[in-house]
Scaffold this motif. Structure first.
Motif, mmCIF file in Angstrom:
data_model
loop_
_atom_site.group_PDB
_atom_site.id
_atom_site.type_symbol
_atom_site.label_atom_id
_atom_site.label_comp_id
_atom_site.label_asym_id
_atom_site.label_seq_id
_atom_site.Cartn_x
_atom_site.Cartn_y
_atom_site.Cartn_z
ATOM 1 N N GLN A 360 -6.937 47.143 17.197
ATOM 2 C CA GLN A 360 -7.454 48.378 17.821
ATOM 3 C C GLN A 360 -7.075 49.639 17.382
ATOM 4 O OE1 GLN A 360 -9.569 48.055 20.086
ATOM 5 N NE2 GLN A 360 -9.575 49.998 21.348
ATOM 6 N N ALA A 361 -5.656 49.916 17.144
ATOM 7 C CA ALA A 361 -5.122 50.915 16.570
ATOM 8 C C ALA A 361 -5.837 51.428 15.179
ATOM 9 C CB ALA A 361 -3.629 50.925 16.367
ATOM 10 N N LYS A 362 -5.852 50.224 14.422
ATOM 11 C CA LYS A 362 -6.891 50.905 13.161
ATOM 12 C C LYS A 362 -8.312 51.307 13.352
ATOM 13 C CE LYS A 362 -6.510 48.041 9.697
ATOM 14 N NZ LYS A 362 -5.608 48.533 8.542
ATOM 15 N N ALA A 363 -8.840 50.672 14.348
ATOM 16 C CA ALA A 363 -10.116 51.307 14.747
ATOM 17 C C ALA A 363 -10.246 52.602 15.237
ATOM 18 C CB ALA A 363 -10.725 50.246 15.997
ATOM 19 N N LEU A 364 -9.119 53.097 16.129
ATOM 20 C CA LEU A 364 -8.898 54.386 16.612
ATOM 21 C C LEU A 364 -8.579 55.466 15.343
ATOM 22 C CD1 LEU A 364 -7.038 53.780 19.858
ATOM 23 C CD2 LEU A 364 -9.474 54.364 19.500
ATOM 24 N N ALA A 365 -7.766 54.932 14.455
ATOM 25 C CA ALA A 365 -7.374 55.794 13.292
ATOM 26 C C ALA A 365 -8.374 55.806 12.283
ATOM 27 C CB ALA A 365 -6.279 55.081 12.381
ATOM 28 N N ARG A 366 -9.650 55.032 12.512
ATOM 29 C CA ARG A 366 -10.696 55.184 11.637
ATOM 30 C C ARG A 366 -11.903 56.359 12.338
ATOM 31 N NH1 ARG A 366 -13.118 50.111 8.567
ATOM 32 N NH2 ARG A 366 -11.214 49.529 7.258
ATOM 33 N N GLY A 367 -11.626 56.763 13.603
ATOM 34 C CA GLY A 367 -12.399 57.453 14.448
ATOM 35 C C GLY A 367 -13.280 56.819 15.114
ATOM 36 N N LEU A 368 -13.018 55.564 15.529
ATOM 37 C CA LEU A 368 -14.118 54.800 16.333
ATOM 38 C C LEU A 368 -13.366 55.014 17.797
ATOM 39 C CD1 LEU A 368 -14.486 51.435 14.342
ATOM 40 C CD2 LEU A 368 -15.896 53.425 14.168
ATOM 41 N N ALA A 369 -14.343 54.749 18.692
ATOM 42 C CA ALA A 369 -14.095 54.943 20.331
ATOM 43 C C ALA A 369 -14.888 53.847 21.122
ATOM 44 C CB ALA A 369 -14.211 56.319 20.590
ATOM 45 N N GLU A 372 -17.355 50.369 20.515
ATOM 46 C CA GLU A 372 -17.487 50.428 19.059
ATOM 47 C C GLU A 372 -15.968 49.754 18.434
ATOM 48 O OE1 GLU A 372 -18.829 52.668 14.921
ATOM 49 O OE2 GLU A 372 -18.571 53.882 17.040
ATOM 50 N N ALA A 373 -14.911 50.764 18.939
ATOM 51 C CA ALA A 373 -13.575 50.354 18.643
ATOM 52 C C ALA A 373 -13.183 49.164 19.056
ATOM 53 C CB ALA A 373 -12.667 51.423 19.328
ATOM 54 N N ALA A 374 -13.470 48.692 20.531
ATOM 55 C CA ALA A 374 -13.243 47.406 20.834
ATOM 56 C C ALA A 374 -13.886 46.361 20.056
ATOM 57 C CB ALA A 374 -13.519 47.297 22.450
ATOM 58 N N SER A 375 -14.695 46.564 19.796
ATOM 59 C CA SER A 375 -15.738 45.364 18.895
ATOM 60 C C SER A 375 -15.113 45.258 17.488
ATOM 61 C CB SER A 375 -17.197 45.736 18.883
ATOM 62 O OG SER A 375 -17.808 45.026 17.955
ATOM 63 N N TYR A 376 -14.584 46.357 16.903
ATOM 64 C CA TYR A 376 -13.966 46.503 15.765
ATOM 65 C C TYR A 376 -12.623 45.571 15.759
ATOM 66 C CZ TYR A 376 -11.596 47.769 11.437
ATOM 67 O OH TYR A 376 -10.734 47.747 10.095
ATOM 68 N N GLY A 377 -11.841 45.802 16.894
ATOM 69 C CA GLY A 377 -10.651 45.205 17.067
ATOM 70 C C GLY A 377 -10.809 43.830 17.364
#
Length: 467
Positions: A360-369, A372-377
């Protein structure tokens, strides 16, 4: 928008077509109730899986001199299931998306009948050691259950609830180890060491019940799909392998010690099978019960902080065990060894909570929110969990092989415990260096910043401080 849920009549039965646990309205109105129901029956199936996986930690206590298997051979017997179980965790992880969480739980539970029936058939003096090894290897399917169960439950819960939910799921499964050891104690204490098949007579019906209840009450999540790209990305990510190392230290310790404890008591302190069985279950029971607490503490204070302090405490407990082992003090040895079980269980919950938090932290560092960030995590953490769980289980193999070598060469477990102490020190250092070390402020760039060459380490360390 609230994501609706519909249970469709697709191939294989109960399918939920849409699932959005991060939506608080959806979670409150429908999601939590469904997730809790699936968690309960996931725990049941995983619990029996762990019992079958650790079956040979009990069977070796029934193997007296008439079986013709020495101490080194017994350590190798209890190591074999950890090897097979660790390897199977990888395909079991991806089976959830391929077949559905409910469907695969039914299959994986029913598969436990194979090693249970095989053990009942061969457990008698005169059976060849090779046959015992093959049947012990079959029990590895119980170890694979953990990976599919954790991957499935990870998909049901929102990030804010994962530590507690995964801790309950894993802790309830881990309790399968002391429960089968208690049943073994009951059999030895009442019927005697000549009746190992009574243990299997208890578990074969339970396996059938677990498979049937999974079919009746669990669900498949249609949005969960295998993603070969996620698996490859997780395998390339350094954090997957760092967390694998840490999970060797926590879960590898728990399962390795669980399988070896009875044999260590017999060979280090000359306990009889009944005396060993009367003590063996205590550590795994306490370690299992405390695992959800580790997840809860990680939810509140951050998994990395809890993991660091936990490894420091494990090192201290190992020092106690080394002292007691050298001094032949059984009471002190039991106190230190049981403390190791408790701490390994606490660490299991904390380290596994770190996995979804890291991605999840990696998703936020990529600028996702947002979603979209939850799905990536979810996508990467689900793939990573299988790999991390597999490597962690192989840590149990390592522990039993180190014990085997230690008793073969030194006729004592002391050298083994010294090596475990060094490993916990390494795990502490890695946890601090990767996830908790304060990053120095980045120097001001002399030219136009180049986003492709910018050193991400300060951002990474600050981002992962609270995973």
């Amino acid at each position: 928008m609230t994501a609706p849920t519909t249970t469709a009549a697709r191939e294989g039965g109960r399918w939920i077509e849409q699932w959005d646990p991060e939506d608080e309205t959806f979670w409150r109105e429908k999601g939590e109730r469904i997730a809790t129901r699936n968690l309960v029956f996931s725990i049941l199936s995983e619990h029996i899986g762990f019992s079958i996986w650790s079956l040979w930690s009990v069977m070796v206590l029934f193997m007296g001199p008439e079986y013709g298997v020495d101490a080194a051979g017994k350590f190798f017997l209890v190591a074999m299931p950890t090897l097979v179980g660790g390897i199977l965790r990888v395909p079991y992880t991806f089976a959830v998306a391929r077949f559905g969480g409910r469907n695969w739980t039914i299959i994986s539970a029913a598969t436990l009948l194979v090693p249970a029936v095989a053990a009942a058939a061969v457990m008698e003096p005169g059976t060849s050691y090779t046959t015992f090894m093959v049947v012990a290897a079959l029990t590895g399917v119980g170890g694979g259950n953990f990976a599919s169960s954790m991957t499935n439950i990870n998909s049901f819960y929102p990030l804010r609830k994962k530590g507690w939910a995964l801790g309950l799921n894993a802790g309830g499964g881990n309790i399968g180890v002391p429960v089968i050891q208690l049943i073994g104690l009951l059999v030895i204490g009442t019927a005697g060491a000549a009746h190992p098949r009574l243990v299997l007579a208890v578990y074969i019906p339970l396996i059938v019940v677990a498979a049937a209840l999974s079919a009746l009450f669990m669900d498949n999540l249609a949005p969960v799909r295998n993603d070969s790209g996620a698996a490859k990305e997780a395998a390339r990510d350094a954090h997957t392998w760092i967390m694998s190392l840490l999970y060797i230290g926590t879960f590898g310790s728990f399962i390795g010690y669980s399988f070896a404890f009875g044999l260590v008591l017999q060979n280090q302190f000359d306990r009889t099978p009944l005396q060993a069985a009367s003590l063996t279950f205590i550590g795994p029971l306490l370690g299992s019960l405390i695992r959800p607490v580790g997840g809860r503490l990680a939810d509140t204070h951050g998994g990395a902080k809890i993991t660091l302090w936990n490894f420091a405490a494990m090192a201290a407990a190992t020092l106690v065990v080394v002292y007691a082992s050298a001094q032949k003090s059984l009471p002190v040895f039991l106190a230190g060894f049981i403390a190791l079980f408790v701490l390994s269980g606490l660490g299991n919950g904390a380290t596994f909570k770190m996995i979804p938090g890291i991605f999840q932290a990696k998703a936020l560092a990529r600028g996702l929110a947002g979603e979209e960030a939850a799905s990536y995590g979810r996508r990467l953490s689900g793939a990573a969990m299988g790999l991390i769980g597999a490597v962690g289980a192989l840590g149990g193999l390592g522990i039993n092989l180190v014990f085997r070598e230690s008793f073969a060469r030194a006729h004592s477990g002391t050298p083994a415990f010294v090596s475990f102490l060094a490993f916990y020190a390494v795990c502490s250092a890695v946890t601090w260096a990767v996830y908790l070390r304060r990053a120095r402020p980045a120097p001001a760039p002399a030219a136009e910043p180049d986003t492709d060459t910018h050193d991400p380490r300060p951002e990474r360390q600050s981002a992962y401080a609270d995973v």
